[in-house]
Design a protein around this motif. Structure first.
Motif, PDB file in Angstrom:
ATOM      1  N   ASN A 334      33.010  35.274  37.404  1.00  0.00           N
ATOM      2  CA  ASN A 334      33.772  36.515  37.222  1.00  0.00           C
ATOM      3  C   ASN A 334      34.696  36.778  38.409  1.00  0.00           C
ATOM      4  N   ILE A 335      34.206  36.498  39.621  1.00  0.00           N
ATOM      5  CA  ILE A 335      35.044  36.683  40.807  1.00  0.00           C
ATOM      6  C   ILE A 335      36.276  35.782  40.727  1.00  0.00           C
ATOM      7  N   PHE A 336      36.106  34.571  40.220  1.00  0.00           N
ATOM      8  CA  PHE A 336      37.230  33.645  40.097  1.00  0.00           C
ATOM      9  C   PHE A 336      38.242  34.140  39.067  1.00  0.00           C
ATOM     10  N   GLN A 337      37.784  34.734  37.977  1.00  0.00           N
ATOM     11  CA  GLN A 337      38.675  35.137  36.887  1.00  0.00           C
ATOM     12  C   GLN A 337      39.365  36.476  37.131  1.00  0.00           C
ATOM     13  N   LEU A 338      38.736  37.364  37.884  1.00  0.00           N
ATOM     14  CA  LEU A 338      39.230  38.737  37.975  1.00  0.00           C
ATOM     15  C   LEU A 338      40.641  38.875  38.571  1.00  0.00           C
ATOM     16  N   PRO A 339      41.051  38.076  39.564  1.00  0.00           N
ATOM     17  CA  PRO A 339      42.459  38.208  40.019  1.00  0.00           C
ATOM     18  C   PRO A 339      43.463  37.979  38.898  1.00  0.00           C
ATOM     19  N   PHE A 340      43.211  36.998  38.024  1.00  0.00           N
ATOM     20  CA  PHE A 340      44.121  36.750  36.910  1.00  0.00           C
ATOM     21  C   PHE A 340      44.066  37.900  35.902  1.00  0.00           C
ATOM     22  N   LYS A 341      42.888  38.437  35.667  1.00  0.00           N
ATOM     23  CA  LYS A 341      42.766  39.543  34.709  1.00  0.00           C
ATOM     24  C   LYS A 341      43.441  40.814  35.220  1.00  0.00           C
ATOM     25  N   HIS A 342      43.493  40.988  36.546  1.00  0.00           N
ATOM     26  CA  HIS A 342      44.141  42.182  37.085  1.00  0.00           C
ATOM     27  C   HIS A 342      45.654  42.164  36.863  1.00  0.00           C
ATOM     28  N   LEU A 343      46.222  41.009  36.583  1.00  0.00           N
ATOM     29  CA  LEU A 343      47.647  40.957  36.295  1.00  0.00           C
ATOM     30  C   LEU A 343      47.980  41.600  34.950  1.00  0.00           C
ATOM     31  N   ARG A 344      46.970  41.959  34.156  1.00  0.00           N
ATOM     32  CA  ARG A 344      47.219  42.712  32.926  1.00  0.00           C
ATOM     33  C   ARG A 344      47.659  44.142  33.234  1.00  0.00           C
ATOM     34  N   LEU A 476      39.829  46.128  45.593  1.00  0.00           N
ATOM     35  CA  LEU A 476      40.837  46.006  46.642  1.00  0.00           C
ATOM     36  C   LEU A 476      41.120  44.560  47.020  1.00  0.00           C
ATOM     37  N   ASP A 477      40.079  43.739  47.126  1.00  0.00           N
ATOM     38  CA  ASP A 477      40.316  42.348  47.529  1.00  0.00           C
ATOM     39  C   ASP A 477      41.129  41.603  46.477  1.00  0.00           C
ATOM     40  N   PHE A 478      40.926  41.903  45.184  1.00  0.00           N
ATOM     41  CA  PHE A 478      41.720  41.256  44.147  1.00  0.00           C
ATOM     42  C   PHE A 478      43.178  41.693  44.224  1.00  0.00           C
ATOM     43  N   VAL A 479      43.400  42.987  44.435  1.00  0.00           N
ATOM     44  CA  VAL A 479      44.756  43.528  44.454  1.00  0.00           C
ATOM     45  C   VAL A 479      45.551  42.965  45.629  1.00  0.00           C
ATOM     46  N   TYR A 480      44.970  42.980  46.822  1.00  0.00           N
ATOM     47  CA  TYR A 480      45.687  42.464  47.990  1.00  0.00           C
ATOM     48  C   TYR A 480      45.824  40.940  47.944  1.00  0.00           C
ATOM     49  N   THR A 481      44.909  40.272  47.269  1.00  0.00           N
ATOM     50  CA  THR A 481      45.073  38.824  47.076  1.00  0.00           C
ATOM     51  C   THR A 481      46.306  38.531  46.237  1.00  0.00           C
ATOM     52  N   ILE A 482      46.488  39.281  45.157  1.00  0.00           N
ATOM     53  CA  ILE A 482      47.667  39.088  44.302  1.00  0.00           C
ATOM     54  C   ILE A 482      48.939  39.363  45.088  1.00  0.00           C
ATOM     55  N   TYR A 483      48.938  40.443  45.867  1.00  0.00           N
ATOM     56  CA  TYR A 483      50.119  40.796  46.673  1.00  0.00           C
ATOM     57  C   TYR A 483      50.495  39.663  47.611  1.00  0.00           C
ATOM     58  N   HIS A 484      49.573  39.173  48.394  1.00  0.00           N
ATOM     59  CA  HIS A 484      49.914  38.166  49.405  1.00  0.00           C
ATOM     60  C   HIS A 484      50.058  36.776  48.792  1.00  0.00           C
ATOM     61  N   TRP A 485      49.502  36.564  47.612  1.00  0.00           N
ATOM     62  CA  TRP A 485      49.758  35.296  46.926  1.00  0.00           C
ATOM     63  C   TRP A 485      51.211  35.221  46.481  1.00  0.00           C
ATOM     64  N   TRP A 486      51.761  36.320  45.941  1.00  0.00           N
ATOM     65  CA  TRP A 486      53.173  36.330  45.570  1.00  0.00           C
ATOM     66  C   TRP A 486      54.055  36.189  46.802  1.00  0.00           C
ATOM     67  N   GLN A 487      53.642  36.777  47.920  1.00  0.00           N
ATOM     68  CA  GLN A 487      54.373  36.556  49.166  1.00  0.00           C
ATOM     69  C   GLN A 487      54.385  35.080  49.542  1.00  0.00           C
ATOM     70  N   ALA A 488      53.240  34.407  49.364  1.00  0.00           N
ATOM     71  CA  ALA A 488      53.174  32.973  49.667  1.00  0.00           C
ATOM     72  C   ALA A 488      54.091  32.173  48.753  1.00  0.00           C
ATOM     73  N   ILE A 489      54.187  32.569  47.479  1.00  0.00           N
ATOM     74  CA  ILE A 489      55.126  31.904  46.565  1.00  0.00           C
ATOM     75  C   ILE A 489      56.556  32.069  47.071  1.00  0.00           C
ATOM     76  N   ALA A 490      56.879  33.281  47.540  1.00  0.00           N
ATOM     77  CA  ALA A 490      58.225  33.530  48.065  1.00  0.00           C
ATOM     78  C   ALA A 490      58.507  32.675  49.292  1.00  0.00           C
TER      79      ALA A 490
END
Length: 566
Positions: A334-344, A476-490
Motif C-alpha cells: 500500500n505504501i508503494f501504491q499510495l503516491p500514484f493513487k494520490h495523483l487522482r 504528507l510524505d506522499f504529497v511532498y514526494t510527488i512535489y519533489h519527484w516532479w522537480q527531479a523530472i524538471a
C-alpha cells in the motif's frame, strides 16, 4: 523449684524484682515510627501547598514549543550546510576538471571529462525513479533518520574527492541522485509536522488535541507559513556559502583574466546556443597545489559531518513512536501504491506544472543565466558574485511569504510568477557583449530579481502544499514526494536541453510558467466552488499479534488481577 546450675544464683521469691519486658516499649516505638513514616508519605504524596499544576503544565508545553522551534532551525541549518558543501565542491570540481592543463598534468589518461559527464548523469537521471522508493524509505527509516542518512550520502560524495577515480566519483554521484528526492520529501514533511506539533502544544487543552484526533481545517496554517518561511530564509543562504571555495580557493590568483578566457567568445545571452560557445579550455593560469585542495576538501568534509550531527542530535522525531508504527503497519504494498493513487486528487494534478517550473527556474538561475549571461559578459571571476547576490536575494525575500498571514494564499505564487515572467521576456531580448564590465550592474539586478521570484515561488509552493494537507499528517510524505519527484523530472529536462538555443530554453520556461498559472487558477476556482477532490483511502494499520504476545498479555492480566483474587 528448679535448682541453680553453674554460676546462676537463686533469688528469693519475695525479693525478686521482675523487670518489665521491652516488648511493649518497642511496640509503642514502632507504632509511633509507623505513624511518623505514614505522615511523611502523606505529606510527600499529597497536594503541595506551593505546587500549581496549571503553571507546571504551562511550563512543560512552553519547553516543548521551544524544542519544536529548535527542531525547525536545526533542520534548516542542516539542509543549508549539506547543500553549501555539495554545490561548492561540485562547482570547484567542474572548473578544475574543465581546464585542459589540470587534466593533463594531474590525470593524464584518466578521462576526467567523461567521468564528469557520467557523474552529472547519475545526479540528474537517477532521481527519476525516486517516486518508486521514497515513501518506502521514509516509512521504514522515519523522517528524521531519512534526513540523517541522506546527509551521510552527501558526506560520502565529499569523501570520494580525495581519490578522484571513476569507481569513486560515479557511484557516489548515483547515490546522491538516489538521495535527492527522499531528502527533500523528508524536509518538507518534517517542517509541516513541526507546525502541526506546535499547534498541538499551543492548544493542548483542546479536546481534539488531547484525544489525538484530526486537526480542525485551517487550524495550523499560520504556523506552516512561519516555519516554511524560516526554513527558506536559512536554506537559501546555501547559495552564498557555496561560493566560499570559489572566493577563497579558486580566486583571481589561479584564474586567467577575461581577455584570455573570453578571447574566442562572440555572442552572449539570448544569441547563445549551448552555454558559452568559444569559451577557452584553459581557465587556470597556475594550478592549485594538491595540499591546498586537500585542505579545502577537509574543511568541506568537516561541515558535512557537522550537518549529520545536527540532524542526529538536534532534530527531534517528527511522529510519536505509536504513530510511526501505524504509518508502517498499513502494508508495504500500500505504501508503494499510495503516491500514484494520490495523483487522482485534482489539486496535486493541477499543481504539477508549478512543481515542474520550480525545478526549471532554480537550475536555470545557477547554470543558464549565470553562465550564458553572467560569465560570458563579466568573466569567470564574477561567477561567485552573481550567485551570492542571487542567494542573498532569495534568502531575504523569503520573508515576504509571511504576508500570507494577512493576504490570500495565491499572492505569493502569482507574484513570483509575474516577476519571473517579466524577467524571461527581458532575457529573450537581452544579449550583452562578451567581456564588458559595463553590464555588471544590470546583471546583478536581474540576479537579485530572479532571487526574489525564486523566494516567492519556492516558499509559496511548499506553504501551499502544507496548507492543503495540513490536517492529513499520514499523507504528507506522499504529497511532498510527488512535489519533489516532479522537480527531479524538471532537473532531468534541464540536463537534456544543454545544447538548445537560449531563446528556446526561455520559451520553454515561459510556456511552463503560463501553464502553471492557468492550472493554479483552475484549482483555486474548483476549491472556491467546493468541488470535491478525490483522496485515496489509507488502510487501517495492521498490527501483527503473535501467540507469544497473546501469552504475555495473559500473564500481565493475571499479575494485575492477582491481588483481587487473594
Amino acid at each position: 523449684m528448679m535448682e541453680a546450675t553453674g554460676d546462676e544464683a537463686l533469688i528469693p521469691h519475695d525479693d525478686q524484682f521482675v523487670v518489665p519486658p521491652n516488648g511493649n516499649v518497642n511496640e509503642m516505638l514502632n507504632v509511633d515510627h509507623e505513624d511518623n513514616v505514614q505522615g511523611q508519605m502523606e505529606e510527600f504524596l499529597g497536594p503541595q501547598a506551593d505546587y500549581n499544576e496549571e503553571e507546571e503544565e504551562k511550563k512543560y508545553y512552553r519547553r516543548k514549543r521551544l524544542g519544536i522551534i529548535k527542531n525547525v532551525v536545526a533542520a534548516s541549518i542542516g539542509a543549508m550546510i549539506v547543500y553549501s558543501v555539495y554545490m561548492g565542491l561540485l562547482q570547484m570540481q567542474l572548473i578544475l576538471h574543465y581546464d585542459t592543463t589540470y587534466r593533463e598534468v594531474k590525470y593524464s589518461n584518466l578521462g576526467l571529462q567523461d567521468i564528469d559527464q557520467k557523474m552529472l548523469m547519475g545526479i540528474n537521471v537517477t532521481p527519476i525513479i525516486g517516486l518508486l522508493y521514497t515513501p518506502l524509505l521514509i516509512r521504514f527509516l522515519g523522517t528524521k533518520w531519512m534526513m540523517f542518512l541522506a546527509s551521510g550520502i552527501y558526506a560520502l560524495f565529499v569523501s570520494t574527492n580525495y581519490w578522484e577515480r571513476y569507481y569513486t566519483l560515479v557511484p557516489s554521484a548515483v547515490a546522491i541522485g538516489v538521495a535527492i528526492v527522499p531528502l527533500w520529501a523528508s524536509l518538507g514533511n518534517y517542517i509541516t509536522r513541526m507546525a502541526q506539533q506546535y499547534y498541538e502544544c499551543v492548544n493542548y487543552k483542546e479536546e481534539h488535541v488531547q484525544e489525538q484526533k484530526k486537526l480542525p481545517k485551517g487550524a495550523c496554517h499560520s504556523y506552516i507559513i512561519v516555519f516554511q518561511s524560516v526554513f527558506n530564509i536559512i536554506f537559501n543562504l546555501s547559495f552564498v556559502f557555496a561560493e566560499f571555495p570559489m572566493a577563497f580557493v579558486l580566486n583571481s590568483v589561479y584564474l586567467h583574466d577575461n581577455s584570455h578566457v573570453l578571447a574566442q567568445v562572440k555572442h552572449c545571452g539570448a544569441k547563445v546556443t549551448g552555454l558559452i560557445p568559444g569559451f577557452n579550455n584553459t581557465v587556470l593560469k597556475k594550478l592549485p597545489s594538491s595540499m591546498l585542495l586537500i585542505k579545502a576538501e577537509s574543511v568541506l568534509m568537516g561541515f558535512a559531518f557537522l550537518s549529520m550531527i545536527i540532524f542526529l542530535g538536534l532534530c527531534g522525531a517528527a511522529y510519536r513512536p505509536t504513530e510511526e508504527i501505524d504509518l508502517r503497519s498499513i502494508g508495504w504494498g500500500n505504501i508503494f501504491q499510495l503516491p500514484f493513487k494520490h495523483l487522482r486528487d485534482y489539486r496535486l494534478r493541477l499543481l504539477c506544472p508549478f512543481f515542474i517550473y520550480s525545478g526549471f527556474e532554480t537550475l536555470f538561475a545557477i547554470s543558464g543565466f549565470t553562465l550564458s549571461y553572467g560569465v560570458c559578459a563579466l568573466g569567470l571571476n564574477k561567477l561567485w558574485l552573481l550567485i551570492v547576490v542571487y542567494g542573498l536575494s532569495a534568502s531575504i525575500f523569503s520573508s515576504l511569504s509571511l504576508s500570507l498571514l494577512r493576504l490570500p494564499r495565491w499572492v505569493c505564487l502569482i507574484s513570483g510568477a509575474f516577476v519571473h515572467g517579466v524577467l524571461v521576456v527581458v532575457l529573450m531580448a537581452f544579449s550583452p557583449e562578451p567581456n564588458r564590465l559595463k553590464y555588471e550592474g544590470p546583471l546583478l539586478v536581474i540576479s537579485a530579481l530572479w532571487g526574489l521570484g525564486t523566494a516567492l515561488n519556492k516558499t509559496g509552493v511548499s506553504t501551499l502544499l502544507g496548507m492543503l494537507y495540513a490536517e492529513e499528517k499520514e499523507r504528507l510524505d506522499f504529497v511532498y514526494t510527488i512535489y519533489h519527484w516532479w522537480q527531479a523530472i524538471a532537473i532531468f529536462i534541464v540536463y537534456l536541453w544543454y545544447g538548445l538555443p537560449m531563446r528556446a530554453k526561455l520559451s520553454i520556461l515561459l510556456v511552463t510558467l503560463l501553464l502553471a498559472c492557468c492550472c493554479y487558477w483552475v484549482m483555486e476556482r474548483r476549491l472556491a466552488k467546493r468541488v470535491p477532490f478525490r483522496l485515496p483511502r489509507i488502510p487501517r494499520p495492521r498490527h501483527k499479534v503473535t501467540s507469544q504476545s497473546i501469552e504475555d498479555q495473559y500473564m500481565n492480566l493475571v499479575f494485575v488481577m492477582s491481588p483481587f483474587q487473594t
